[in-house]
Design a protein around this motif. Structure first.
Motif, PDB file in Angstrom:
ATOM      1  N   ALA A 124       0.766  -1.003  -0.070  1.00  0.00           N
ATOM      2  CA  ALA A 124       0.129   0.016   0.089  1.00  0.00           C
ATOM      3  C   ALA A 124       0.804   1.348   0.065  1.00  0.00           C
ATOM      4  O   ALA A 124       0.790   2.254  -0.550  1.00  0.00           O
ATOM      5  CB  ALA A 124      -1.014   0.172   1.199  1.00  0.00           C
ATOM      6  N   TRP A 125       1.982   1.428   1.035  1.00  0.00           N
ATOM      7  CA  TRP A 125       2.862   2.397   0.657  1.00  0.00           C
ATOM      8  C   TRP A 125       3.361   2.777  -0.468  1.00  0.00           C
ATOM      9  O   TRP A 125       3.580   3.773  -1.054  1.00  0.00           O
ATOM     10  CB  TRP A 125       4.009   2.134   1.779  1.00  0.00           C
ATOM     11  N   THR A 181       2.534   1.761  -3.462  1.00  0.00           N
ATOM     12  CA  THR A 181       1.354   2.393  -4.351  1.00  0.00           C
ATOM     13  C   THR A 181       1.046   3.470  -4.064  1.00  0.00           C
ATOM     14  O   THR A 181       0.716   4.588  -5.156  1.00  0.00           O
ATOM     15  CB  THR A 181       0.221   1.589  -4.212  1.00  0.00           C
ATOM     16  N   LEU A 182       0.688   4.011  -2.850  1.00  0.00           N
ATOM     17  CA  LEU A 182       0.524   5.490  -2.620  1.00  0.00           C
ATOM     18  C   LEU A 182       1.607   6.547  -2.934  1.00  0.00           C
ATOM     19  O   LEU A 182       1.496   7.665  -3.482  1.00  0.00           O
ATOM     20  CB  LEU A 182       0.034   5.698  -1.008  1.00  0.00           C
ATOM     21  N   GLU A 232       1.687   6.930  -6.756  1.00  0.00           N
ATOM     22  CA  GLU A 232       0.512   7.798  -7.016  1.00  0.00           C
ATOM     23  C   GLU A 232       0.906   9.256  -6.764  1.00  0.00           C
ATOM     24  O   GLU A 232       0.850  10.086  -7.492  1.00  0.00           O
ATOM     25  CB  GLU A 232      -0.595   7.418  -6.498  1.00  0.00           C
ATOM     26  N   PHE A 233       1.527   9.657  -5.598  1.00  0.00           N
ATOM     27  CA  PHE A 233       1.889  10.858  -5.080  1.00  0.00           C
ATOM     28  C   PHE A 233       2.957  11.575  -5.912  1.00  0.00           C
ATOM     29  O   PHE A 233       2.787  12.649  -6.545  1.00  0.00           O
ATOM     30  CB  PHE A 233       2.114  10.934  -3.718  1.00  0.00           C
ATOM     31  N   LEU A 257      -5.863  12.382  -2.561  1.00  0.00           N
ATOM     32  CA  LEU A 257      -6.303  11.080  -2.166  1.00  0.00           C
ATOM     33  C   LEU A 257      -5.155  10.196  -1.653  1.00  0.00           C
ATOM     34  O   LEU A 257      -5.125   9.564  -0.589  1.00  0.00           O
ATOM     35  CB  LEU A 257      -6.853  10.334  -3.422  1.00  0.00           C
ATOM     36  N   PRO A 258      -4.206  10.280  -2.118  1.00  0.00           N
ATOM     37  CA  PRO A 258      -2.730   9.761  -1.945  1.00  0.00           C
ATOM     38  C   PRO A 258      -2.162  10.143  -0.381  1.00  0.00           C
ATOM     39  O   PRO A 258      -1.918   9.431   0.220  1.00  0.00           O
ATOM     40  CB  PRO A 258      -1.611   9.669  -2.762  1.00  0.00           C
ATOM     41  N   GLY A 268      -4.528   8.604   2.087  1.00  0.00           N
ATOM     42  CA  GLY A 268      -4.242   7.270   2.217  1.00  0.00           C
ATOM     43  C   GLY A 268      -3.083   6.895   3.064  1.00  0.00           C
ATOM     44  O   GLY A 268      -3.085   6.189   3.806  1.00  0.00           O
ATOM     45  N   MET A 269      -1.728   8.004   2.888  1.00  0.00           N
ATOM     46  CA  MET A 269      -0.503   7.771   3.700  1.00  0.00           C
ATOM     47  C   MET A 269      -0.895   8.160   5.065  1.00  0.00           C
ATOM     48  O   MET A 269      -0.531   7.297   6.102  1.00  0.00           O
ATOM     49  CB  MET A 269       0.453   8.367   2.934  1.00  0.00           C
ATOM     50  N   TRP A 324      -3.935   7.887   6.852  1.00  0.00           N
ATOM     51  CA  TRP A 324      -4.550   6.664   6.984  1.00  0.00           C
ATOM     52  C   TRP A 324      -3.731   5.580   7.482  1.00  0.00           C
ATOM     53  O   TRP A 324      -3.713   4.709   8.514  1.00  0.00           O
ATOM     54  CB  TRP A 324      -5.757   6.341   6.428  1.00  0.00           C
TER      55      TRP A 324
END
Length: 72
Positions: free
Chosen positions: A2-3, A5-6, A9-10, A47-48, A51-52, A54
């Motif tokens: 997840a990290w 991917t985020l 994206e960022f 959004l990213p 997510g980070m 969270w």
């Protein structure tokens, strides 16, 4: 995963967003990441980050949960 991917994206939003301002000729057509996602109400930029945040906030809860399961 997840990290990774985020962060990807960022980084993409930051790189493409910056290039869309400094080299607008590279982008004949706007993309989701152009102008930091301004055409999409900055959702691709925000959004990213959310997510980070969270993932960072829930990391401690998982560690505590894992610790209590090991005791049982």
């Amino acid at each position: 995963m997840a990290w990774v991917t985020l962060i990807f994206e960022f980084a993409g939003v930051l790189i493409v967003g910056t290039l869309s301002f400094t080299h607008p000729g590279l982008f004949a057509h706007p993309s989701v990441w152009s102008w930091f996602g301004a055409g999409y109400l900055l959702v691709p930029l925000v959004l990213p980050v959310l997510g980070m945040i969270w993932l960072h906030r829930t990391r401690d809860g998982r560690a505590r949960l894992a610790g209590t399961e090991a005791v049982r």
